[in-house]
Design a protein around this motif. Structure first.
Motif, PDB file in Angstrom:
ATOM      1  N   VAL A  68       0.834  -1.201   0.000  1.00 25.96           N
ATOM      2  CA  VAL A  68       0.000   0.000   0.000  1.00 25.96           C
ATOM      3  C   VAL A  68       0.871   1.255   0.000  1.00 25.96           C
ATOM      4  N   ALA A  69       1.927   1.266   0.812  1.00 28.14           N
ATOM      5  CA  ALA A  69       2.812   2.429   0.877  1.00 28.14           C
ATOM      6  C   ALA A  69       3.512   2.662  -0.456  1.00 28.14           C
ATOM      7  N   TYR A  70       3.903   1.587  -1.130  1.00 27.93           N
ATOM      8  CA  TYR A  70       4.560   1.745  -2.432  1.00 27.93           C
ATOM      9  C   TYR A  70       3.587   2.305  -3.466  1.00 27.93           C
ATOM     10  N   LEU A  71       2.364   1.768  -3.510  1.00 30.73           N
ATOM     11  CA  LEU A  71       1.379   2.251  -4.477  1.00 30.73           C
ATOM     12  C   LEU A  71       1.011   3.711  -4.224  1.00 30.73           C
ATOM     13  N   ALA A  72       1.006   4.117  -2.945  1.00 32.47           N
ATOM     14  CA  ALA A  72       0.642   5.497  -2.615  1.00 32.47           C
ATOM     15  C   ALA A  72       1.655   6.503  -3.149  1.00 32.47           C
ATOM     16  N   LEU A  73       2.876   6.055  -3.431  1.00 31.09           N
ATOM     17  CA  LEU A  73       3.884   6.947  -4.003  1.00 31.09           C
ATOM     18  C   LEU A  73       3.600   7.256  -5.467  1.00 31.09           C
ATOM     19  N   HIS A  74       2.822   6.408  -6.138  1.00 29.19           N
ATOM     20  CA  HIS A  74       2.592   6.547  -7.573  1.00 29.19           C
ATOM     21  C   HIS A  74       1.129   6.770  -7.937  1.00 29.19           C
ATOM     22  N   LEU A  75       0.198   6.501  -7.021  1.00 29.36           N
ATOM     23  CA  LEU A  75      -1.222   6.679  -7.293  1.00 29.36           C
ATOM     24  C   LEU A  75      -1.853   7.529  -6.198  1.00 29.36           C
ATOM     25  N   ARG A 115      -4.853   8.319  -3.358  1.00 27.61           N
ATOM     26  CA  ARG A 115      -5.347   7.454  -2.298  1.00 27.61           C
ATOM     27  C   ARG A 115      -6.613   6.703  -2.703  1.00 27.61           C
ATOM     28  N   THR A 116      -7.468   7.331  -3.507  1.00 27.99           N
ATOM     29  CA  THR A 116      -8.694   6.667  -3.943  1.00 27.99           C
ATOM     30  C   THR A 116      -8.385   5.468  -4.829  1.00 27.99           C
ATOM     31  N   GLU A 117      -7.440   5.627  -5.757  1.00 19.16           N
ATOM     32  CA  GLU A 117      -7.088   4.516  -6.639  1.00 19.16           C
ATOM     33  C   GLU A 117      -6.423   3.383  -5.865  1.00 19.16           C
ATOM     34  N   VAL A 118      -5.609   3.734  -4.861  1.00 19.71           N
ATOM     35  CA  VAL A 118      -4.978   2.693  -4.049  1.00 19.71           C
ATOM     36  C   VAL A 118      -6.038   1.899  -3.290  1.00 19.71           C
ATOM     37  N   SER A 119      -7.042   2.587  -2.760  1.00 19.60           N
ATOM     38  CA  SER A 119      -8.098   1.897  -2.016  1.00 19.60           C
ATOM     39  C   SER A 119      -8.901   0.969  -2.923  1.00 19.60           C
ATOM     40  N   LYS A 120      -9.125   1.366  -4.186  1.00 18.13           N
ATOM     41  CA  LYS A 120      -9.837   0.501  -5.117  1.00 18.13           C
ATOM     42  C   LYS A 120      -9.002  -0.725  -5.477  1.00 18.13           C
ATOM     43  N   LEU A 121      -7.727  -0.514  -5.722  1.00 20.04           N
ATOM     44  CA  LEU A 121      -6.863  -1.615  -6.134  1.00 20.04           C
ATOM     45  C   LEU A 121      -6.666  -2.634  -5.014  1.00 20.04           C
ATOM     46  N   ARG A 155      -8.638  -2.906  -2.373  1.00 20.79           N
ATOM     47  CA  ARG A 155      -9.950  -3.258  -1.813  1.00 20.79           C
ATOM     48  C   ARG A 155     -10.017  -2.988  -0.311  1.00 20.79           C
ATOM     49  N   ILE A 156      -9.647  -1.766   0.044  1.00 16.70           N
ATOM     50  CA  ILE A 156      -9.741  -1.302   1.426  1.00 16.70           C
ATOM     51  C   ILE A 156     -10.334   0.103   1.414  1.00 16.70           C
ATOM     52  N   ASN A 157     -10.733   0.577   2.581  1.00 18.87           N
ATOM     53  CA  ASN A 157     -11.291   1.923   2.703  1.00 18.87           C
ATOM     54  C   ASN A 157     -10.196   2.960   2.487  1.00 18.87           C
ATOM     55  N   TRP A 158     -10.571   4.100   1.873  1.00 18.78           N
ATOM     56  CA  TRP A 158      -9.554   5.124   1.597  1.00 18.78           C
ATOM     57  C   TRP A 158      -9.000   5.730   2.880  1.00 18.78           C
ATOM     58  N   ARG A 159      -9.770   5.721   3.961  1.00 21.98           N
ATOM     59  CA  ARG A 159      -9.236   6.183   5.246  1.00 21.98           C
ATOM     60  C   ARG A 159      -8.178   5.218   5.773  1.00 21.98           C
ATOM     61  N   THR A 160      -8.331   3.943   5.481  1.00 25.52           N
ATOM     62  CA  THR A 160      -7.349   2.956   5.911  1.00 25.52           C
ATOM     63  C   THR A 160      -5.999   3.201   5.259  1.00 25.52           C
ATOM     64  N   VAL A 161      -6.013   3.688   4.008  1.00 29.22           N
ATOM     65  CA  VAL A 161      -4.757   4.000   3.330  1.00 29.22           C
ATOM     66  C   VAL A 161      -3.984   5.057   4.110  1.00 29.22           C
ATOM     67  N   GLY A 162      -4.683   6.086   4.578  1.00 25.37           N
ATOM     68  CA  GLY A 162      -4.017   7.138   5.362  1.00 25.37           C
ATOM     69  C   GLY A 162      -3.438   6.610   6.653  1.00 25.37           C
ATOM     70  N   MET A 163      -4.144   5.717   7.334  1.00 26.13           N
ATOM     71  CA  MET A 163      -3.633   5.157   8.588  1.00 26.13           C
ATOM     72  C   MET A 163      -2.415   4.269   8.346  1.00 26.13           C
ATOM     73  N   ILE A 164      -2.423   3.523   7.245  1.00 29.03           N
ATOM     74  CA  ILE A 164      -1.266   2.692   6.911  1.00 29.03           C
ATOM     75  C   ILE A 164      -0.047   3.561   6.617  1.00 29.03           C
TER      76      ILE A 164
END
Length: 340
Positions: A111-118, A120-126, A128-137
């Motif tokens: 998730v952290a690697y994908l967030a560098l290139h995409l 947060r919404t696209e990372v959550s779709k890819l 399959r987690i909540n977009w708020r969870t991406v921020g906490m990770i």
């Protein structure tokens, strides 16, 4: 290869013993029940030392692992409470996930690697987690990799300051980078003298005195902050904004040439009916639109075939405008040259 050994190799987790695996056809999820090996049980999740047990449970706790294709994977295990003499009561350390996390280490790393290139919404779709969870990770990853953010402020000599917008509307953040390491060292929400002053307030007196050069745009609030906080610093204008200002001046020249050509055409007699004679259309001096603007603003190596033809037409019909384009490109190349 045995099924349990295969699952352990795919999970890439040591110090565990796989009990069984079950597949849920309704949710298309794979649940793998594991058990921590005896040598890794009852350890403090903060310092990793062996501790006395405080409480035990018979309920399974789950952690989301990386998917197996289209199948979601969960690791299930019992986790007990331990009492560390230094850090107090915590859940015991588990080898496949970080403390206070419901995801495996490899999942959070992905998730952290994908967030560098995409975004947060696209990372959550890819994933399959909540977009708020991406921020906490991302917050946990940052705290783990850099528990003390002040180390980024060491050995500062050349820094860059700029503001950029995010989302929709006038929402800005102020960004400070270290030119020597090419890394972002500080980000503040908002823009203006107060926001930038909060960054300089984090630095020690010795760190502020060590900064020799600061690149920024022409904002007056940046200049006032530099004069107030950085006594030994020299202000520099970065090449991006210099070229941007040159493009704005060249665009004003383009509008001026267009107005002159349009006014000149109004004074000419109207052409009669019928098809134009051979060569008459080429002499028209007002046939250009947005393509001219894009052709003049883009770098030569990025021009399309149509924009290159527009540039050739400008060279033939509008020498004054083409001269402005040459001056802009000459200024841009200044910042691409080496010191020698």
């Amino acid at each position: 290869m045995a099924l349990k050994k295969l699952l352990k190799s795919i999970l890439n987790v040591n110090c565990i013993k796989i009990i069984n695996a079950e597949f849920d056809h309704v949710s298309s999820s794979l649940y793998i029940r594991v058990e921590i090996t005896k040598g890794q049980r009852s350890r403090c999740p903060v310092c990793g030392r062996k501790c006395n047990g405080y409480d035990s449970t018979t309920e399974y706790r789950s952690w989301r692992a990386l998917d197996f294709g289209a199948c979601r994977v969960y690791i299930l295990s019992h986790v007990n409470l331990v009492q560390c003499p230094v850090h107090g009561i915590h859940t015991e350390q588990i080898p496949w996930a970080h403390h206070h996390s419901g995801f495996t280490r490899e999942f959070e790393q992905q998730v952290a690697y994908l967030a560098l290139h995409l975004n947060r919404t696209e990372v959550s779709k890819l994933m399959r987690i909540n977009w708020r969870t991406v921020g906490m990770i991302l917050s946990r990853t940052k705290d783990r990799l850099e528990p003390d953010s002040s180390i980024r402020f060491k050995n500062l000599r050349r820094i860059g300051i700029d503001e950029t917008s995010y989302r929709k509307g006038h929402k800005y953040i102020t960004v400070v980078i270290d030119h020597d390491t090419d890394q972002v060292i500080w980000v503040g929400k908002g823009t203006g003298k107060e926001v930038l002053s909060s960054f300089f307030a984090l630095l020690t007196q010795e760190q502020r005195e060590s900064i020799e050069l600061t690149s920024a745009d022409g904002a007056r609030w940046i200049q006032s902050c530099i004069e107030e906080w950085l006594p030994n610093c020299e202000r520099c204008i970065d090449g991006f904004h210099v070229v941007q200002w040159a493009i704005e001046c060249m665009d004003e020249l383009r509008k001026e040439v267009w107005r002159e050509a349009k006014q000149k055409k109004r004074g000419q007699p109207k052409r009669g009916r019928g098809c134009p004679k051979k060569g008459e259309e080429a002499k028209a001096a007002t046939k250009y639109g947005k393509s001219y603007k894009y052709a003049l603003g883009k770098n030569p190596e990025n021009l399309t075939e149509h924009q290159q033809s527009c540039l050739d037409e400008i060279k033939e019909l509008y020498p004054k405008m083409f001269r402005g384009y040459q001056l802009k490109e000459g200024l841009r190349k200044v910042f691409q040259c080496r010191k020698d």
